[in-house]
Design an enzyme around this catalytic site. Structure first.
Site, PDB file in Angstrom:
ATOM      1  CB  CYS A  24      25.986  -7.088  -8.370  1.00 26.53           C
ATOM      2  SG  CYS A  24      26.846  -5.938  -9.452  1.00 26.53           S
ATOM      3  CB  CYS A  60      24.965 -11.805 -12.939  1.00 26.03           C
ATOM      4  SG  CYS A  60      24.438 -10.152 -13.439  1.00 26.03           S
ATOM      5  CG  HIS A  75      22.497  -2.896 -10.440  1.00 26.84           C
ATOM      6  ND1 HIS A  75      22.450  -3.502  -9.191  1.00 26.84           N
ATOM      7  CD2 HIS A  75      23.518  -3.520 -11.115  1.00 26.84           C
ATOM      8  CE1 HIS A  75      23.379  -4.431  -9.130  1.00 26.84           C
ATOM      9  NE2 HIS A  75      24.047  -4.455 -10.278  1.00 26.84           N
TER      10      HIS A  75
END
Length: 398
Positions: free
Chosen positions: A91, A383, A353
Site C-alpha cells: 500500500c 500501513c 484506497h
C-alpha cells in the site's frame, strides 16, 4: 545538502474498484498516464528533462504488469528517452516512490523526477498477482508456525488490543465521510484533481470530476447495521476474544485511481523557473510485527519525527491512510496526535484506497491541506502488508 522539493502534485478522481465503477472502463496505463500528463501540463516542465518516472503499483499482473510505469510514461506522451520503473511496497508503493525520488535528488543522481502511482482494482482485482500460489515460502512458515493472517484479521486484533468498540470505529468512519463531503462541497479538492473522461457502461464518454465512494449521508447509526466483514470459524477458533468489529463501513473500499508528483532539487527549480510548493523535509521506513501488520505507522512516525528533530505537536496536518479505522485510532492513541489535524479533508474510508496510488494521493492532499490551513509541517504515514510502514514529513514553502 541538496534539498528535494515538490513542485506540484495532481491526482485523478477516485472511482469504485468494481466493474460498474466510474473509472472501470479506463485501462490502468491510461489512468496513470492521465495523472502524468496533467502534472507535466500544470508545471510546464520540459518533459525531456525528466530523469526518471518512479511509480507504485501493487497488482503487477495483467494490465498492470511488464513495468507498467514505462507504458504510462509513453502513453502520457513523454519522450522515449525518459525511463520509468515500477516499485512495490504494497500500500505504500507510491509513498516509497516519493522517497526514492527524493533520495535520488538529494544524492545528485536526479535533477527532475516524477513519483507516481496507480491501481485499477476494478480491472486487476486485489490479490490477483498471487495467482493461487504461496507467496511466503516454507522458511517464513517455519518462523511463524501459527500462520499469518489477512489484513482484516489484523485490523480486528488491533481493535481488540487497544480496546476500541464498534461504535468508536463507526463514528470515526462516519466522520471521515462527513469531512470528505464537506471538503468537496467547499471546493477543497478542486485544485488537486484532474478530471478524466471515462466510458460508461454504454460506451459513452463522460467526465469524472469527483471521488465516487464519498457518502455524505453516512452516519454511525447506518454503519451499525453492517455485518462483520472477516468473521469466520477458522479465525473464531484461533482468536476467541475478538469482538468482530471490522465491517465494510469502517474499512477502506476498493478503488481505481492514480496520482503523481514532480520532484526536483531547489536549485533546479530556481534555474528552471519552477516554484516549489513544499520541501521533502524527512522520511523513514520501518518494519513491525507482520501478524498485527498494520501498526508499523506508530514506530515509523516516531522514527521520522526523530530524524526531523520535531515533536508531534510541531506537525500542523497529518494524512494517515485509513485502511481500517482501528489502525488510525491506535496510531492516534499511541502518538498523541491532535485528532482535529488528522485527515482534515477526510480519509481513505471515504475517499478510497487505490493501493499503489494511495501514497501519492495522500501527499497530494497533504499539500492542499497545508496551503488551505496555512500550516508549515505535514506528516503522512501508510500501513503496509507484511508489517511495514512509510512516514514522510514535508514543509510548505509558500
Amino acid at each position: 545538502m541538496t534539498n528535494a522539493v515538490i513542485v506540484d502534485a495532481v491526482r485523478t478522481p477516485i472511482g469504485k474498484g468494481k466493474p460498474n465503477g466510474a473509472l472501470a472502463g479506463v485501462h490502468p496505463v491510461d489512468l496513470h498516464a492521465h495523472a502524468l500528463r496533467a502534472l507535466v501540463e500544470r508545471t510546464g516542465v520540459d518533459p525531456a528533462r525528466i530523469d526518471d518516472v518512479i511509480s507504485g503499483a501493487v497488482g503487477q499482473i495483467g494490465e498492470q504488469s511488464m513495468n507498467t510505469a514505462r507504458w504510462a510514461a509513453l502513453a502520457a506522451g513523454l519522450p522515449e528517452s525518459v525511463p520509468a520503473v515500477t516499485v512495490d511496497r504494497q500500500c505504500g508503493s507510491s509513498q516509497q516512490a516519493v522517497h526514492f525520488a527524493a533520495q535520488g535528488v538529494i544524492a545528485g543522481a536526479y535533477d527532475v523526477v516524477i513519483a507516481s502511482g496507480v491501481e485499477s482494482m476494478s480491472r486487476v482485482p486485489m490479490g490477483s498477482q498471487v495467482a493461487g500460489r504461496d507467496p511466503f515460502g516454507p522458511q517464513v512458515a517455519a518462523r511463524y508456525p501459527e500462520g499469518l493472517v489477512p489484513q482484516g484479521i489484523s485490523a480486528e486484533l488491533i481493535a481488540a488490543k487497544w480496546g476500541f468498540t464498534r461504535q468508536q470505529l463507526d463514528e470515526f468512519a462516519a466522520e471521515s465521510h462527513q469531512r470528505a463531503a464537506k471538503a468537496w462541497a467547499d471546493g477543497k479538492f478542486a485544485a488537486e484533481v484532474a478530471p478524466i473522461k471515462a466510458p460508461g457502461a454504454d460506451g459513452t464518454l463522460r467526465e469524472i470530476t469527483t471521488d465516487e465512494t464519498v457518502r455524505p449521508g453516512t452516519t454511525p447509526e447506518i454503519l451499525a447495521g453492517l455485518k462483520p466483514a472477516f468473521r469466520a470459524e477458522i479465525w473464531e477458533q484461533r482468536f476467541p476474544n475478538l469482538g468482530w468489529h471490522i465491517t465494510a463501513g469502517n474499512s477502506s473500499p476498493i478503488n481505481d485511481g492514480a496520482a503523481a508528483l514532480l520532484i526536483t532539487s531547489a536549485e533546479t527549480a530556481a534555474a528552471s523557473g519552477l516554484k516549489p510548493r513544499a520541501r521533502i523535509h524527512s522520511f523513514a521506513v520501518t518494519g513491525d510485527d507482520p501478524l498485527l501488520m498494520l501498526t508499523g505507522i506508530i514506530p515509523a512516525t516516531r522514527k521520522v519525527l526523530q530524524k526531523a528533530g520535531l515533536k508531534i505537536t510541531d506537525i500542523d496536518a497529518f494524512e494517515v491512510n485509513e485502511a481500517f479505522t482501528s489502525v488510525v485510532l491506535a496510531w492516534q492513541k499511541e502518538t498523541g496526535a491532535d485528532p482535529t489535524k488528522v485527515n482534515i479533508n477526510g480519509g481513505a474510508t471515504a475517499l478510497g484506497h487505490p493501493l499503489g496510488a494511495s501514497g501519492a494521493r495522500l501527499a497530494t492532499t497533504l499539500l492542499s491541506v497545508l496551503e488551505q490551513t496555512g500550516g508549515r509541517y505535514g506528516l503522512q504515514t501508510m500501513c503496509e502488508a507484511g508489517g511495514l510502514a512509510n512516514a514522510t514529513i514535508i514543509e510548505r514553502l509558500n
